[in-house]
Design a protein around this motif. Structure first.
Motif, mmCIF file in Angstrom:
data_model
loop_
_atom_site.group_PDB
_atom_site.id
_atom_site.type_symbol
_atom_site.label_atom_id
_atom_site.label_comp_id
_atom_site.label_asym_id
_atom_site.label_seq_id
_atom_site.Cartn_x
_atom_site.Cartn_y
_atom_site.Cartn_z
ATOM 1 N N PHE A 1 8.887 -15.129 43.308
ATOM 2 C CA PHE A 1 8.171 -16.388 43.515
ATOM 3 C C PHE A 1 9.186 -17.521 43.490
ATOM 4 C CE2 PHE A 1 6.000 -20.277 42.529
ATOM 5 C CZ PHE A 1 4.782 -20.190 43.180
ATOM 6 N N SER B 1 7.735 -20.011 48.744
ATOM 7 C CA SER B 1 7.705 -18.574 49.059
ATOM 8 C C SER B 1 7.004 -17.865 47.901
ATOM 9 C CB SER B 1 9.122 -18.021 49.235
ATOM 10 O OG SER B 1 9.689 -18.472 50.442
ATOM 11 N N PRO B 2 5.678 -17.668 48.003
ATOM 12 C CA PRO B 2 4.958 -17.004 46.915
ATOM 13 C C PRO B 2 5.228 -15.510 46.852
ATOM 14 C CG PRO B 2 3.483 -17.497 48.732
ATOM 15 C CD PRO B 2 4.789 -18.121 49.074
ATOM 16 N N HIS B 3 5.920 -14.998 47.848
ATOM 17 C CA HIS B 3 6.381 -13.606 47.851
ATOM 18 C C HIS B 3 7.655 -13.570 48.677
ATOM 19 C CE1 HIS B 3 4.780 -13.373 51.946
ATOM 20 N NE2 HIS B 3 3.688 -13.972 51.468
ATOM 21 N N TRP B 4 8.384 -12.465 48.622
ATOM 22 C CA TRP B 4 9.672 -12.383 49.294
ATOM 23 C C TRP B 4 9.514 -12.411 50.811
ATOM 24 C CZ3 TRP B 4 14.461 -13.431 48.807
ATOM 25 C CH2 TRP B 4 15.411 -12.885 49.674
ATOM 26 N N GLN B 5 10.266 -13.303 51.436
ATOM 27 C CA GLN B 5 10.321 -13.405 52.894
ATOM 28 C C GLN B 5 11.802 -13.438 53.272
ATOM 29 O OE1 GLN B 5 8.011 -17.012 52.379
ATOM 30 N NE2 GLN B 5 6.527 -16.281 53.886
ATOM 31 N N GLY C 1 7.830 -6.594 44.002
ATOM 32 C CA GLY C 1 6.819 -7.491 44.548
ATOM 33 C C GLY C 1 6.498 -8.651 43.637
ATOM 34 N N GLU C 2 7.474 -9.107 42.831
ATOM 35 C CA GLU C 2 7.239 -10.156 41.846
ATOM 36 C C GLU C 2 8.049 -11.424 42.123
ATOM 37 O OE1 GLU C 2 7.941 -8.450 37.989
ATOM 38 O OE2 GLU C 2 6.494 -6.826 38.310
ATOM 39 N N ILE D 1 12.224 -8.644 43.660
ATOM 40 C CA ILE D 1 11.822 -8.453 45.054
ATOM 41 C C ILE D 1 11.289 -7.041 45.262
ATOM 42 C CG2 ILE D 1 12.720 -8.265 47.414
ATOM 43 C CD1 ILE D 1 14.704 -10.569 46.607
#
Length: 269
Positions: free
Chosen positions: A251, A200-204, A248-249, A245
């Motif tokens: 990982f 998950s390279p970004h929050w999902q 936007g940081e 989160i």
């Protein structure tokens, strides 16, 4: 182990939710591709969990095949039986991976995902796996090596302490590194090994990363004291993730390793 997770009804529902995320759906597709189940085969799913993989296997082996799902947790068996109720070629039984109550050479193939890392006596478990597979039968084992984790944090030392606590719920959090020689000693030939990343390279919000973050938070709150973690520190770790989160940081990445092995006619040295 006193720190092992108790898989009650609530835990079973949490596992099911995580297994329905796109990451783990993709993992099941990889497992099915590697195992390559065929119509008419008999397959055992050791650690059937919520029954999602067993459901796919039952459809692939068809009416002439057989799928047996085994699990040590009654809550998982209950959930899997409900999911498999419309598939008469599938059944679920409660049991122990180290004492499989099936005849010798009964199965054409076996699969076990995210299970053996909970088993303390792997030689016994693989000996039983070898016994119940026919000569030339296939075994697909997938587990996580938690040393592969990359998880961004504002406090790496605290992150390390939280993850060390999480390691405590497993018999071997680094099993994949030892699995090939264990297979060979049990009488298997390892034919193929693949990495299955949970990335998950970004929050999902609907992802393996989101599910495991909640699971670790709950586990560390209840078990952190034995690892020198206070509830305040565990909450600080969780709150830090929420802030990342928001900015936007976020990982997260961890690797699972899938081993495809075949049973030799006799156990080697």
């Amino acid at each position: 182990m006193s720190g092992m997770i108790e898989f009650d009804d609530a835990a079973a529902k949490s596992v099911e939710a995580m297994y329905l995320t796109p990451d783990v759906v993709g993992q099941r597709a990889r497992v099915l591709d590697m195992l390559s189940p065929k119509p008419g085969e008999r397959i055992i799913d050791i650690g059937v969990g919520p029954g999602l993989l067993a459901q796919d296997l039952a459809r692939l082996v068809g009416d002439t095949g057989r799928v047996v799902g085994l699990d040590a947790a009654a809550a998982m068996i209950k959930m899997a039986r409900t999911r498999l109720a419309a598939l008469p070629q599938a059944e679920c039984v409660e049991g122990d991976a180290c004492a499989l109550k099936f005849p010798d050479a009964w199965f054409d193939a076996a699969v076990s995902t995210q299970v053996y890392e909970y088993v303390a006596d792997m030689p016994a478990a693989l000996s039983e796996l070898h016994r119940v597979l026919r000569p030339g039968g296939r075994a697909l084992v997938l587990d996580t090596d938690w040393r592969s984790i990359v998880w961004h944090s504002s406090d790496e030392a605290r992150m390390g302490r939280v993850l060390a606590c999480w390691d405590g719920h497993l018999a071997d959090p680094h099993l994949p590194a030892r699995l090939a020689p264990l297979f060979r000693r049990a009488g298997f030939t390892v034919a193929r090994v693949e990495i299955v990343p949970m990335l998950s390279p970004h929050w999902q919000p609907v992802s393996y990363a989101a599910g495991i973050m909640r699971a670790i938070h709950g586990y560390a709150r209840g078990n952190g004291a034995r690892y020198g973690l206070s509830e305040v520190e565990v909450q600080a770790w969780y709150d830090d993730q929420l802030r990342l989160i928001e900015r936007g940081e976020f990982f997260f990445s961890v690797n699972r390793y899938a081993f495809l092995a075949t049973r030799q006619d006799a156990v080697g040295p």
